[in-house]
Write a protein that holds these residues in place. Structure first.
Motif, PDB file in Angstrom:
ATOM      1  N   GLN B 175       0.905  -1.203   0.021  1.00 42.75           N
ATOM      2  CA  GLN B 175       0.149   0.130   0.154  1.00 42.75           C
ATOM      3  C   GLN B 175       1.023   1.362   0.017  1.00 42.75           C
ATOM      4  OE1 GLN B 175      -3.382   0.137  -0.405  1.00 42.75           O
ATOM      5  NE2 GLN B 175      -3.127   2.539  -0.530  1.00 42.75           N
ATOM      6  N   THR B 176       1.936   1.297   0.746  1.00 42.00           N
ATOM      7  CA  THR B 176       2.840   2.329   0.804  1.00 42.00           C
ATOM      8  C   THR B 176       3.430   2.435  -0.625  1.00 42.00           C
ATOM      9  OG1 THR B 176       3.308   1.748   3.071  1.00 42.00           O
ATOM     10  CG2 THR B 176       4.860   3.471   1.885  1.00 42.00           C
ATOM     11  N   ASN B 179       0.860   4.250  -2.605  1.00 42.99           N
ATOM     12  CA  ASN B 179       0.946   5.483  -2.371  1.00 42.99           C
ATOM     13  C   ASN B 179       1.981   6.456  -3.030  1.00 42.99           C
ATOM     14  OD1 ASN B 179      -1.447   4.752  -0.680  1.00 42.99           O
ATOM     15  ND2 ASN B 179      -0.473   5.188   1.356  1.00 42.99           N
ATOM     16  N   GLU B 183       1.602   9.487  -5.641  1.00 37.54           N
ATOM     17  CA  GLU B 183       2.636  11.034  -5.642  1.00 37.54           C
ATOM     18  C   GLU B 183       3.196  11.126  -6.809  1.00 37.54           C
ATOM     19  OE1 GLU B 183       3.072  10.238  -0.819  1.00 37.54           O
ATOM     20  OE2 GLU B 183       4.899  10.689  -1.720  1.00 37.54           O
ATOM     21  N   ARG B 459      -6.285   9.591  -8.193  1.00 39.66           N
ATOM     22  CA  ARG B 459      -6.767   9.658  -6.800  1.00 39.66           C
ATOM     23  C   ARG B 459      -7.872   8.283  -6.648  1.00 39.66           C
ATOM     24  NH1 ARG B 459      -6.344  15.895  -4.960  1.00 39.66           N
ATOM     25  NH2 ARG B 459      -4.076  15.878  -4.795  1.00 39.66           N
ATOM     26  N   ARG B 462      -6.190   4.995  -6.890  1.00 34.10           N
ATOM     27  CA  ARG B 462      -5.653   4.931  -5.747  1.00 34.10           C
ATOM     28  C   ARG B 462      -6.676   4.414  -4.657  1.00 34.10           C
ATOM     29  NH1 ARG B 462      -2.937   7.251  -0.954  1.00 34.10           N
ATOM     30  NH2 ARG B 462      -4.766   8.597  -0.982  1.00 34.10           N
TER      31      ARG B 462
END
Lengths: 412, 476
Positions: B175-176, B179, B183, B459, B462
């Motif tokens: 998940q990181t 993310n 970005e 977004r 995500r």
């Protein structure tokens, strides 16, 4: 004397009488009035009364090819058709109102009973939409008069409601060969739009003779030696000094009446004031193409931008390329005056005519508005209106020396 | 495994019942909820596949310790030769960003815990020597060998718990990574838009500069007053300042992308970004149940669920083993100074009289309650995030369309009409240029609206747990 001698004498007297008798269509010494681009109102006779019918209504007027305005007028046009009658006639004018608001009709300068004077609220009730009113009176004068509304005049006159009223005398003091009449009009029509703005007080942008602007005004074609009378009527907010080239003329009448001979002095320009008419006469003694125009230079231009920056004397050559990077159709203008408009034919907004245009035998004339040409010819034929005068070589201005930088203008 | 248990536990003849108890105990420990299976060969194939499935791109080799390389591979020569679209950019980010790869490499650390959990406790060898003090005699000797028997039984349980923990860490780490990918997408769209905006800003500035030069000439020719010229000049200078600031901001954004792609040395100048394309015709995915998709796919929610599972499992094991204490078995040999040499087995049993794992159970129960609530909280937050993201996609799309399809064409038409008026000398050069500048400003606004749309799309991706195959959607 013998019978044959008496017969010959009688014929001679008759011939002399016929020769000396004033000539006119009306058995008088003047022609019918010509109102170019507007025409004359027909009438019918009813028990000796000349009956004229006018309808006040919204109209479309082609002021030029490519410029149509939506105004108000009479009988489908602005100015309205000329009412032409004779001194001594009894006339009846029937006015029907097809406007969206009330109106009335006033006969400017005509001596008539108070109840026929047409000031709404003062002399008569307003004529409501759909109504018809009758005006009847005896013509006790002659001259150039006008008719126009006298209800909400600011709006109705600004939108074009007016017409000429020519009253002929029984006899003119001098024989008139040609008689032309023009109504001067001013308009504020936003370029690209079509409705005149009645609120405008001073900043007008269209100036017309009989609802037309140059170069869409027909020339006046007259024969050399003819006595020409031209009548001007003015209900605009400005005076118009009308100048004629090639002649000097005399004022022979106003809406107040004929000008006495002792008061007639030579002029080349006559100032037609708001709310007045002026008649003048001249002999077309010299053949040629002669301009006639209002001498206020803005009045010989069609729609013009009054907020355009003053670029006179500013060299724009180096900057044109930079502007063209974002505006590919851009061309620098105005560095040497406004003459660019006369010769360039670039596309403009819809329902707009160039500020100055018109072409003559020697190139662009660069005029607009209140300008037309009087063509004086030795003989008149079918081609006179469209042909140009060819001056004899000794009477033609010509170049005697070329300028070294004649083609180099600042900014080019 | 249970064979080993049998061998270690056999001290003389064992009662069948005791043996069976041990077997049952082992089986019980083997029961309960199961977790992800960890590859024992050290590779992260599954995890890589998840990342690739969720982002559309493969992770760089340096993320994977099993492949032995801990240095970034050199980029292929052609990677930076063409202008980069967002996909090209993301591909490079996932291939080459060391911080992102380092995040992924944390999986190795987590995996070591699983390995540790699967290893038995080492046996203990003890020895002693006793020298008689004063009295004559031979020294006594003692030797012992002890192995924890309980460890044999709890190893499977411990391993399962470690696997659950790894699964949770796996979800969290991936998940990181996702993310960080988002970005990167946002940074790309921002840079792409900024570049385009700067170009247009240059055009606006150039137009103002031409107007300023002409006003200067008008002033020098005596056609206007100095005041009018200076007002124009001030506008010109301000525009130049705004341009300088925008240029500096662009450098900063570009550097951000250099860092994201893990570039250095000459590579930082070698790349360019594709100019933004027009808005694709197909729009957002209005008819789907985004919330259901998100709660199924979101890895942070999965991690919260896995944490709950872990707590449940640990609690189950703790309760199961509550009455079983430490069991040590061994062999000891000794010889004292006067006695015979002795050899025999040893057994040590911890008696769970006082501590029957009550604190641990209480703690695990509390952790389980907390984990359950956190699953709920995470789900609520995710649902809200998805709703908001889906709405933003619609709104930004509508704004982008209105800008591109209505405002910009109208502004363009204004310029065309103004040119006609200029041709007839009805309009001056300055308002004509000003109308063109207004058209350019509308285009700038349109570019910003497009950027906002692409960012809101990213977004939403995500929020839905990463990229899914959108059949009709094109990417810039």
């Amino acid at each position: 004397m013998s019978t044959s001698q008496w017969t010959r004498l009688a014929w001679g007297v008759l011939w002399l009488f016929a020769a000396l008798r004033p000539f006119s269509v009306h058995a008088a010494n003047y022609p019918k009035t010509e109102t170019p681009h507007a025409g004359t109102l027909a009438y019918r006779l009813e028990q000796g009364v000349k009956v004229f019918e006018l309808t006040a209504e919204p109209v479309k007027r082609e002021m030029a090819s490519g410029l149509v305005i939506k105004g108000w007028g009479y009988n489908g046009q602005t100015p309205g058709p000329t009412i032409e009658a004779n001194e001594g006639d009894r006339i009846r004018v029937l006015l029907t109102n097809h406007l969206p608001e009330a109106t009335s009709i006033h006969f400017h300068g005509v001596l008539l009973p108070s109840g026929m004077d047409g000031v709404s609220g003062l002399n008569q009730p307003r004529i409501e939409p759909g109504e018809t009113y009758a005006y009847e009176f005896l013509l006790k004068q002659h001259g150039t008069q006008m008719y126009h509304p006298h209800a909400d005049e600011t709006t109705q006159m600004a939108l074009g409601m007016m017409g000429l009223f020519v009253i002929h005398p029984k006899q003119e003091p001098r024989r008139i060969d040609r008689d032309f009449a023009f109504f001067l009009q001013e308009w504020d029509v936003t370029p690209g739009a079509s409705k005149p703005n009645p609120i405008t007080m001073t900043d007008f942008n269209l100036f017309s003779f009989n609802g037309r602007v140059y170069p869409h005004l027909d020339p006046l074609v007259v024969k050399r030696g003819e006595r020409v009378r031209i009548r001007f009527a003015n209900l605009t907010m400005d005076s118009h000094p009308i100048h004629v080239h090639g002649v000097s003329f005399v004022q022979t009448g106003t809406d107040g009446g004929p000008t006495p001979l002792s008061a007639q002095f030579p002029e080349t320009t006559i100032n037609v004031l708001p709310g007045s008419t002026r008649d003048f006469e001249f002999i077309a003694h010299t053949s040629g193409d002669w301009a006639m125009h209002c001498h206020k230079s803005h009045h010989t231009m069609n729609q013009m931008g009054h907020d355009v920056p003053n670029m006179i004397g500013v060299d724009q050559t180096q900057d044109t390329e930079a502007v063209q990077k974002i505006l590919p159709e851009y061309m620098a203008m105005g560095s040497d005056g406004m003459d660019d408009m006369a010769s360039m034919h670039m596309p403009g907004p819809v329902n707009t005519v160039p500020m100055m245009s018109g072409t003559g035998p020697f190139g662009p004339i660069g005029m607009g508005g209140m300008f037309l040409v009087i063509k004086v010819r030795d003989e008149i034929d079918n081609s006179s209106a469209t042909s140009w005068y060819k001056s004899p070589p000794t009477e033609q201005a010509h170049r005697v020396r070329s300028g070294a930088n004649a083609q180099q203008k600042s900014g080019r | 495994m249970w064979h080993e248990a049998y061998r270690y536990a056999r001290i003389g003849p064992m009662k069948k019942s005791v043996y069976l108890t041990f077997v049952l105990g082992v089986l019980l420990c083997a029961g309960g909820p199961s977790c992800a299976h960890v590859h024992s060969d050290g590779s992260f194939v599954v995890e890589r596949e998840i990342v690739e499935e969720r982002t559309g791109f493969a992770l760089g080799a340096a993320a994977d310790a099993a492949e032995g390389s801990d240095a970034l591979s050199p980029l292929p020569t052609a990677a930076l030769s063409e202008p980069l679209g967002v996909d090209d950019f993301l591909k490079l980010v996932l291939l080459n960003n060391p911080r992102l790869l380092a995040t992924f490499a944390e999986l190795g650390i987590e995996r070591s815990e699983v390995v540790r959990a699967g290893i038995l406790r080492n046996p203990t060898l003890s020895g002693s020597v006793g020298f008689p003090l004063g009295a004559l005699g031979a020294p006594s000797l003692g030797l012992g060998f002890v192995q924890s028997l309980l460890d044999v039984f709890v190893r499977p349980m411990r391993l399962r718990l470690a696997q659950c923990g790894y699964a949770q860490a796996q979800s969290r780490i991936i998940q990181t990574v996702l993310n960080m990918t988002l970005e990167a997408q946002e940074a790309f769209f921002q840079l792409q838009a900024s570049q385009e905006l700067l170009l247009l800003q240059h055009t606006v500035k150039d137009a103002t500069h031409v107007a300023t030069r002409l006003k200067c000439k008008q002033w020098q020719a005596g056609n206007i007053a100095e005041l009018e010229y200076r007002q124009q000049q001030a506008l010109d200078e301000q525009m130049q300042l705004d341009l300088d600031v925008a240029q500096a901001s662009l450098i900063k954004e570009r550097e951000g992308c250099n860092v994201l792609m893990g570039l250095w040395s000459s590579d930082v100048h070698r790349w360019t970004i594709k100019r933004p394309d027009v808005l694709p015709k197909q729009g957002a995915l209005a008819s789907e149940d985004y919330e259901s998709i998100a709660v199924l796919r979101r890895l942070d929610l999965e991690a919260a669920r896995q944490k709950l599972q872990l707590a449940q499992q640990a609690l189950h094991y703790a309760k199961t083993m509550r009455f079983i204490g430490e069991i040590d078995v061994g062999i000891s040999a000794s010889r004292d100074s006067e006695g015979p040499r002795l050899l025999g087995p040893s057994l040590s049993l911890e008696l769970p009289l006082f501590n029957r794992r009550q604190p641990l159970i209480a703690r695990l129960e509390a952790e389980m309650r907390q984990a359950r609530l956190l699953v709920q909280a995470t789900a609520i937050e995710i649902r809200s995030e998805v709703r908001q993201a889906a709405y933003n996609v619609q709104v930004t799309r509508a704004i982008a369309e209105r800008n591109a399809d209505k405002l910009v064409p109208i502004r363009h038409q204004i310029v065309s009409l103004s040119q006609l008026y200029y041709n007839n000398m009805l309009l001056g050069m300055y308002p004509l240029v000003a109308n063109k500048q207004a058209e350019i400003m509308a285009r700038r606004q349109s570019i910003e609206a497009m950027r906002n749309y692409w960012v809101s799309q990213a977004r939403l991706e995500r929020a839905l747990g990463g990229r899914r195959p959108y059949a009709t959607e094109e990417q810039p």
